[in-house]
Design a protein around this motif. Structure first.
Motif, PDB file in Angstrom:
ATOM      1  N   ILE A  14       4.339  -3.310   4.228  1.00 27.95           N
ATOM      2  CA  ILE A  14       3.871  -2.946   2.891  1.00 27.95           C
ATOM      3  C   ILE A  14       2.896  -1.771   2.974  1.00 27.95           C
ATOM      4  CG2 ILE A  14       4.150  -5.287   1.985  1.00 27.95           C
ATOM      5  CD1 ILE A  14       1.080  -5.596   2.187  1.00 27.95           C
ATOM      6  N   ARG A  15       2.767  -1.099   1.832  1.00 30.99           N
ATOM      7  CA  ARG A  15       1.745  -0.055   1.681  1.00 30.99           C
ATOM      8  C   ARG A  15       0.958  -0.411   0.437  1.00 30.99           C
ATOM      9  NH1 ARG A  15       0.843   4.359  -1.235  1.00 30.99           N
ATOM     10  NH2 ARG A  15       2.871   4.338  -2.230  1.00 30.99           N
ATOM     11  N   LEU A  16      -0.351  -0.491   0.581  1.00 31.35           N
ATOM     12  CA  LEU A  16      -1.210  -0.805  -0.552  1.00 31.35           C
ATOM     13  C   LEU A  16      -1.409   0.436  -1.421  1.00 31.35           C
ATOM     14  CD1 LEU A  16      -3.897  -2.912   1.315  1.00 31.35           C
ATOM     15  CD2 LEU A  16      -1.918  -3.736   0.033  1.00 31.35           C
ATOM     16  N   ARG A  17      -1.602   0.243  -2.695  1.00 31.59           N
ATOM     17  CA  ARG A  17      -1.856   1.363  -3.616  1.00 31.59           C
ATOM     18  C   ARG A  17      -3.078   2.145  -3.132  1.00 31.59           C
ATOM     19  NH1 ARG A  17       1.274   0.754  -8.041  1.00 31.59           N
ATOM     20  NH2 ARG A  17       1.959  -1.354  -8.518  1.00 31.59           N
ATOM     21  N   GLY A  18      -2.965   3.455  -3.132  1.00 30.09           N
ATOM     22  CA  GLY A  18      -4.064   4.314  -2.723  1.00 30.09           C
ATOM     23  C   GLY A  18      -4.184   4.498  -1.221  1.00 30.09           C
ATOM     24  N   LYS A  21      -1.293   4.267   4.759  1.00 31.13           N
ATOM     25  CA  LYS A  21      -0.965   3.451   5.906  1.00 31.13           C
ATOM     26  C   LYS A  21      -0.030   2.307   5.525  1.00 31.13           C
ATOM     27  CE  LYS A  21      -3.866   1.096   8.389  1.00 31.13           C
ATOM     28  NZ  LYS A  21      -5.072   0.522   8.931  1.00 31.13           N
ATOM     29  N   TYR A  22       0.884   1.959   6.434  1.00 27.15           N
ATOM     30  CA  TYR A  22       1.754   0.809   6.254  1.00 27.15           C
ATOM     31  C   TYR A  22       1.225  -0.343   7.092  1.00 27.15           C
ATOM     32  CZ  TYR A  22       5.083   3.790   3.856  1.00 27.15           C
ATOM     33  OH  TYR A  22       5.673   4.618   2.957  1.00 27.15           O
ATOM     34  N   GLU A  23       1.380  -1.571   6.599  1.00 26.58           N
ATOM     35  CA  GLU A  23       0.842  -2.758   7.254  1.00 26.58           C
ATOM     36  C   GLU A  23       1.924  -3.811   7.402  1.00 26.58           C
ATOM     37  OE1 GLU A  23      -2.785  -3.471   7.354  1.00 26.58           O
ATOM     38  OE2 GLU A  23      -3.539  -1.833   6.135  1.00 26.58           O
ATOM     39  N   LEU A  24       1.869  -4.584   8.514  1.00 26.78           N
ATOM     40  CA  LEU A  24       2.732  -5.749   8.661  1.00 26.78           C
ATOM     41  C   LEU A  24       2.164  -6.867   7.800  1.00 26.78           C
ATOM     42  CD1 LEU A  24       3.608  -6.040  12.457  1.00 26.78           C
ATOM     43  CD2 LEU A  24       5.151  -5.613  10.560  1.00 26.78           C
ATOM     44  N   ALA A  25       3.034  -7.579   7.098  1.00 26.98           N
ATOM     45  CA  ALA A  25       2.576  -8.631   6.199  1.00 26.98           C
ATOM     46  C   ALA A  25       3.617  -9.736   6.095  1.00 26.98           C
ATOM     47  CB  ALA A  25       2.304  -8.043   4.817  1.00 26.98           C
ATOM     48  N   ALA A  26       3.196 -10.850   5.527  1.00 24.21           N
ATOM     49  CA  ALA A  26       4.082 -11.967   5.211  1.00 24.21           C
ATOM     50  C   ALA A  26       3.928 -12.276   3.728  1.00 24.21           C
ATOM     51  CB  ALA A  26       3.711 -13.186   6.047  1.00 24.21           C
ATOM     52  N   ARG A  27       5.013 -12.630   3.091  1.00 23.58           N
ATOM     53  CA  ARG A  27       4.995 -12.976   1.669  1.00 23.58           C
ATOM     54  C   ARG A  27       4.286 -14.312   1.478  1.00 23.58           C
ATOM     55  NH1 ARG A  27       5.309 -10.715  -2.920  1.00 23.58           N
ATOM     56  NH2 ARG A  27       6.837 -11.595  -4.255  1.00 23.58           N
TER      57      ARG A  27
END
Length: 92
Positions: A14-18, A21-27
């Protein structure tokens, strides 16, 4: 936690608004949990509305590859049609 487990558990990119950087995440039910191995050991949870982009791990790998291919094609195109400044000088 081993890398194999982290990739299985944190299977979203995912990439957070603003952010650039891209991050590994879990739903999660309310948004996403960020990979603690990349956040000083803390499993940060962010709400879904602050996420600008969401890809599966496989989709992100394909996106990165296609973006690299586009950049390489643009470089080849520019090189093929590059103009030497000497060509712009007027002949007398």
């Amino acid at each position: 936690m081993g890398l194999g487990i982290a990739l299985f558990m944190y299977d979203r990119v995912i990439r957070l608004r603003g952010s650039e950087k891209y991050e590994l995440a879990a739903r999660t039910p309310y948004g996403y949990e960020l990979d603690p191995e990349r956040n000083f050991g803390f499993a940060l949870e962010v709400r879904g509305y602050v996420v600008a982009e969401d890809y599966s791990y496989e989709e992100f790998a394909a996106l990165v590859k296609s973006e690299q291919d586009k950049k390489e094609e643009a470089i080849r195109f520019r090189a093929a049609f590059s103009i030497d400044s000497r060509d712009l000088e007027k002949e007398e």
